[in-house]
Design a protein around this motif. Structure first.
Motif, mmCIF file in Angstrom:
data_model
loop_
_atom_site.group_PDB
_atom_site.id
_atom_site.type_symbol
_atom_site.label_atom_id
_atom_site.label_comp_id
_atom_site.label_asym_id
_atom_site.label_seq_id
_atom_site.Cartn_x
_atom_site.Cartn_y
_atom_site.Cartn_z
ATOM 1 N N MET A 1 0.842 -1.204 0.000
ATOM 2 C CA MET A 1 0.000 0.000 0.000
ATOM 3 C C MET A 1 0.877 1.255 0.000
ATOM 4 O O MET A 1 1.831 1.340 0.768
ATOM 5 C CB MET A 1 -0.886 -0.025 1.248
ATOM 6 C CG MET A 1 -1.820 1.155 1.274
ATOM 7 S SD MET A 1 -3.038 1.125 2.590
ATOM 8 C CE MET A 1 -3.758 -0.474 2.490
ATOM 9 N N SER A 2 0.526 2.227 -0.854
ATOM 10 C CA SER A 2 1.302 3.473 -0.859
ATOM 11 C C SER A 2 0.769 4.414 0.224
ATOM 12 O O SER A 2 -0.364 4.278 0.667
ATOM 13 C CB SER A 2 1.232 4.137 -2.232
ATOM 14 O OG SER A 2 -0.095 4.487 -2.514
ATOM 15 N N ALA A 3 1.598 5.355 0.628
ATOM 16 C CA ALA A 3 1.183 6.286 1.686
ATOM 17 C C ALA A 3 1.400 7.721 1.244
ATOM 18 O O ALA A 3 2.356 8.040 0.536
ATOM 19 C CB ALA A 3 1.979 6.006 2.954
ATOM 20 N N VAL A 4 0.461 8.587 1.663
ATOM 21 C CA VAL A 4 0.588 10.032 1.440
ATOM 22 C C VAL A 4 0.780 10.652 2.807
ATOM 23 O O VAL A 4 -0.076 10.512 3.683
ATOM 24 C CB VAL A 4 -0.688 10.609 0.781
ATOM 25 C CG1 VAL A 4 -0.558 12.122 0.606
ATOM 26 C CG2 VAL A 4 -0.965 9.934 -0.546
ATOM 27 N N THR A 5 1.894 11.295 3.024
ATOM 28 C CA THR A 5 2.208 11.740 4.395
ATOM 29 C C THR A 5 2.377 13.257 4.539
ATOM 30 O O THR A 5 2.612 13.734 5.636
ATOM 31 C CB THR A 5 3.509 11.073 4.875
ATOM 32 O OG1 THR A 5 4.508 11.363 3.911
ATOM 33 C CG2 THR A 5 3.361 9.579 5.038
ATOM 34 N N ASP A 6 2.279 13.969 3.411
ATOM 35 C CA ASP A 6 2.555 15.408 3.520
ATOM 36 C C ASP A 6 1.289 16.222 3.802
ATOM 37 O O ASP A 6 1.063 17.265 3.211
ATOM 38 C CB ASP A 6 3.239 15.906 2.238
ATOM 39 C CG ASP A 6 2.376 15.661 1.014
ATOM 40 O OD1 ASP A 6 1.379 14.892 1.132
ATOM 41 O OD2 ASP A 6 2.662 16.237 -0.045
ATOM 42 N N LEU A 7 0.433 15.713 4.683
ATOM 43 C CA LEU A 7 -0.824 16.415 4.993
ATOM 44 C C LEU A 7 -0.788 16.971 6.414
ATOM 45 O O LEU A 7 -0.164 16.387 7.301
ATOM 46 C CB LEU A 7 -2.006 15.436 4.900
ATOM 47 C CG LEU A 7 -2.313 14.852 3.522
ATOM 48 C CD1 LEU A 7 -3.295 13.692 3.657
ATOM 49 C CD2 LEU A 7 -2.881 15.937 2.601
ATOM 50 N N ASP A 8 -1.508 18.081 6.620
ATOM 51 C CA ASP A 8 -1.676 18.603 7.978
ATOM 52 C C ASP A 8 -2.966 18.085 8.604
ATOM 53 O O ASP A 8 -3.064 17.977 9.829
ATOM 54 C CB ASP A 8 -1.701 20.135 7.968
ATOM 55 C CG ASP A 8 -0.347 20.706 7.579
ATOM 56 O OD1 ASP A 8 0.657 20.294 8.204
ATOM 57 O OD2 ASP A 8 -0.288 21.530 6.638
ATOM 58 N N ALA A 9 -3.979 17.826 7.786
ATOM 59 C CA ALA A 9 -5.242 17.320 8.333
ATOM 60 C C ALA A 9 -6.040 16.614 7.257
ATOM 61 O O ALA A 9 -5.947 16.952 6.069
ATOM 62 C CB ALA A 9 -6.070 18.468 8.917
ATOM 63 N N GLY A 149 -9.087 2.988 -0.694
ATOM 64 C CA GLY A 149 -8.558 2.163 -1.780
ATOM 65 C C GLY A 149 -7.197 1.613 -1.371
ATOM 66 O O GLY A 149 -7.031 1.094 -0.262
ATOM 67 N N ALA A 150 -6.206 1.782 -2.256
ATOM 68 C CA ALA A 150 -4.889 1.217 -1.974
ATOM 69 C C ALA A 150 -3.949 2.261 -1.384
ATOM 70 O O ALA A 150 -2.734 2.065 -1.367
ATOM 71 C CB ALA A 150 -4.302 0.648 -3.276
ATOM 72 N N VAL A 151 -4.504 3.380 -0.913
ATOM 73 C CA VAL A 151 -3.637 4.456 -0.406
ATOM 74 C C VAL A 151 -3.927 4.727 1.062
ATOM 75 O O VAL A 151 -5.085 4.808 1.473
ATOM 76 C CB VAL A 151 -3.840 5.768 -1.219
ATOM 77 C CG1 VAL A 151 -2.869 6.853 -0.755
ATOM 78 C CG2 VAL A 151 -3.695 5.509 -2.711
ATOM 79 N N GLU A 152 -2.841 4.879 1.823
ATOM 80 C CA GLU A 152 -2.998 5.276 3.222
ATOM 81 C C GLU A 152 -2.621 6.750 3.328
ATOM 82 O O GLU A 152 -1.524 7.142 2.933
ATOM 83 C CB GLU A 152 -2.077 4.422 4.095
ATOM 84 C CG GLU A 152 -2.349 4.616 5.559
ATOM 85 C CD GLU A 152 -1.503 3.674 6.401
ATOM 86 O OE1 GLU A 152 -2.076 2.851 7.124
ATOM 87 O OE2 GLU A 152 -0.250 3.767 6.326
ATOM 88 N N HIS A 153 -3.560 7.553 3.841
ATOM 89 C CA HIS A 153 -3.319 8.987 4.007
ATOM 90 C C HIS A 153 -3.006 9.226 5.469
ATOM 91 O O HIS A 153 -3.752 8.774 6.343
ATOM 92 C CB HIS A 153 -4.558 9.795 3.587
ATOM 93 C CG HIS A 153 -4.971 9.530 2.171
ATOM 94 N ND1 HIS A 153 -4.521 10.292 1.115
ATOM 95 C CD2 HIS A 153 -5.758 8.566 1.637
ATOM 96 C CE1 HIS A 153 -5.031 9.814 -0.011
ATOM 97 N NE2 HIS A 153 -5.782 8.761 0.289
ATOM 98 N N VAL A 154 -1.935 9.965 5.735
ATOM 99 C CA VAL A 154 -1.455 10.108 7.110
ATOM 100 C C VAL A 154 -1.387 11.589 7.458
ATOM 101 O O VAL A 154 -0.869 12.404 6.686
ATOM 102 C CB VAL A 154 -0.052 9.472 7.242
ATOM 103 C CG1 VAL A 154 0.420 9.506 8.696
ATOM 104 C CG2 VAL A 154 -0.055 8.044 6.715
ATOM 105 N N ALA A 155 -1.932 11.935 8.638
ATOM 106 C CA ALA A 155 -1.896 13.348 9.056
ATOM 107 C C ALA A 155 -2.005 13.424 10.570
ATOM 108 O O ALA A 155 -2.562 12.521 11.207
ATOM 109 C CB ALA A 155 -3.056 14.128 8.428
ATOM 110 N N PRO A 156 -1.502 14.522 11.158
ATOM 111 C CA PRO A 156 -1.597 14.660 12.614
ATOM 112 C C PRO A 156 -2.992 15.053 13.092
ATOM 113 O O PRO A 156 -3.245 15.055 14.293
ATOM 114 C CB PRO A 156 -0.591 15.771 12.927
ATOM 115 C CG PRO A 156 -0.444 16.543 11.659
ATOM 116 C CD PRO A 156 -0.677 15.581 10.540
#
Ligand code: FDA
Length: 393
Positions: A1-9, A149-156
């Protein structure tokens, strides 16, 4: 699974509150992902106010909201007012009018409000993830992980803005409650509000009045509303009934004043002035005829006023001023304009909407245990709570 990590919220729910929150945070320079399982944002806005969106009410005040904590809404409503939202509407050149009781509506289609919020999100470079379900939410190392889907979104920060379960056929769910419970927040029993009543067989007579409308004052305990009531083939609707339904509790009755402008002893005055006139005729002159007939069928008085005792006429006046109805229920979430109850305010900051014990988790809009009267109050809560969280993330 790919991850998106450049989010604030990550904001879950692209309805009224979610879009306001995302736009506010985005315009403050935060990197925001706005998620919705629907393929387009703001579906309830589109059908609101009969397609004209009653977007706010100029009489907004915390005492026009139901909540376990009646003070909770004050802070957010005080910092983002009906005038603030109106200023935004005017910036976009959206024509509006006041209909009644401080209710502000678009002159044109409600889509203008959705388009405005989408544009506000664009100004904040909000990213969108529409049309796909959220398959998992986790929290570890101070970060929220939302799988789509196949993406994990990561935020604080994670903002719950998925509303309540009213009108499930439009995609409404109790998802916010499940996530809130997952993170230890409690939920005040959700119940349908701003919803038509159903009447049982002993009041079936009134179901035959379907389509008849009249201005009434309706009361339940100390709460009262003066607006139109509408008889339906299942029971009672119209603004007065929707308003009182938010307060009503099962197995209690409501009282209806069918002649809220009548003077004391008005029937006695009629008797003195027109003794040969039939009670039926007098009621038919003050009320829709079919309604007058139905009420008369239940009153123990008939004939010319002059032949009726003052006591009997006082009895009729009293019944018409406080007619008891005992609904056997409501039309439920399928027809409820909003959901009362929801994520308990006790666990949230009234200033920021952040969960006290779960840093970075926020809840806004209808998902929270704050429910407005009919007339633009619910959108104003969505805008104000969305704004409060958007400024805080
Ligand atoms: P809202 O329901 O707007 O948005 C929630 C979003 O979350 C939706 O886009 C939904 O698709 C999404 N969602 C739900 N579950 C999800 C999940 N599991 N995963 C991902 N996304 C999910 N109020 C008012 O003030 N004036 C008015 O004129 C009207 N008129 C009106 C008419 C009708 C027919 C209804 C049903 C309601 C109204 N209302 C109203 C009430 C008003 O629509 C409501 O209070 C607000 O839309 C609440 O805003 P929220 O953003 O909290 O939820």
């Amino acid at each position: 699974m790919s991850a998106v990590t450049d989010l604030d919220a990550i904001v879950l729910g692209a309805g009224a509150a979610g879009m306001m929150c995302a736009a506010t945070a985005g315009q403050l320079g935060k990197r925001i992902l706005l998620v919705d399982h629907a393929d387009a944002p703001g579906k309830k806005i589109l059908i609101s106010g009969g397609g004209r969106c009653n977007f706010t009410n100029i009489h907004t005040a915390a005492d026009r909201y139901l909540s376990t904590n009646p003070h909770f809404a004050k802070s957010a409503l005080g910092r983002y007012t009906a005038q603030d939202f109106l200023a935004l509407v005017e910036d976009y050149g959206i024509a509006w009018h006041e209909k009644t009781l401080g209710q502000l509506f678009c002159d044109g289609p409600a889509r203008q409000v959705v388009d405005m919020l989408v544009e506000e999100c664009a100004k904040g470079s909000v990213q969108w993830a529409l049309g796909q379900p959220v398959s998992g939410i986790a929290h570890a190392d101070g970060r929220y992980r939302v799988t789509i889907g196949a993406v994990e979104h990561v935020a604080p920060a994670l903002i719950l803005a998925t509303g309540g379960p009213s009108i499930p056929k439009m995609g409404a769910t109790g998802f916010a409650y499940d996530v809130a419970r997952q993170f230890g927040l409690s939920v005040v029993q959700p119940r349908p509000a701003l919803v038509p009543f159903t009447l049982g067989d002993d009041e079936a007579l009134f179901r035959s009045l379907s389509g008849v409308a009249t201005e009434v004052e309706v009361r339940w305990q100390k709460t009262r509303f003066r607006e139109a009531a509408l008889f339906t083939h299942r029971g009672l609707s119209g603004p007065a009934m929707l308003q009182i339904s938010s307060y009503w509790q099962h197995r209690t009755s409501i009282g209806v004043d069918f002649l809220p402008d009548a003077q004391d002893d008005w029937l006695l005055a009629e008797k003195r002035a027109r003794p040969r006139v039939a009670l039926r005729r007098v009621l038919g002159q003050h009320l829709p005829e079919r309604l007058a007939e139905a009420l008369l069928g239940r009153l123990e008085a008939e004939g010319e006023l002059g032949n009726l005792s003052d006591k009997a006429l006082r009895g009729v006046q009293a019944r018409l001023a406080d007619w008891p109805f005992s609904p056997d229920g409501t039309e439920g979430f399928a027809k409820a304009e909003v959901t009362a109850g929801g994520i308990a305010t006790a666990g949230l900051s009234s200033r920021t909407m952040e969960a006290a014990k779960t840093p970075g988790l926020y809840a806004i809009g209808e998902a929270v245990d704050v429910t407005g009267w009919l007339g633009g109050y619910n959108f104003q809560w969505a805008w104000a709570s969305g704004r409060a969280a958007g400024q805080a993330v």
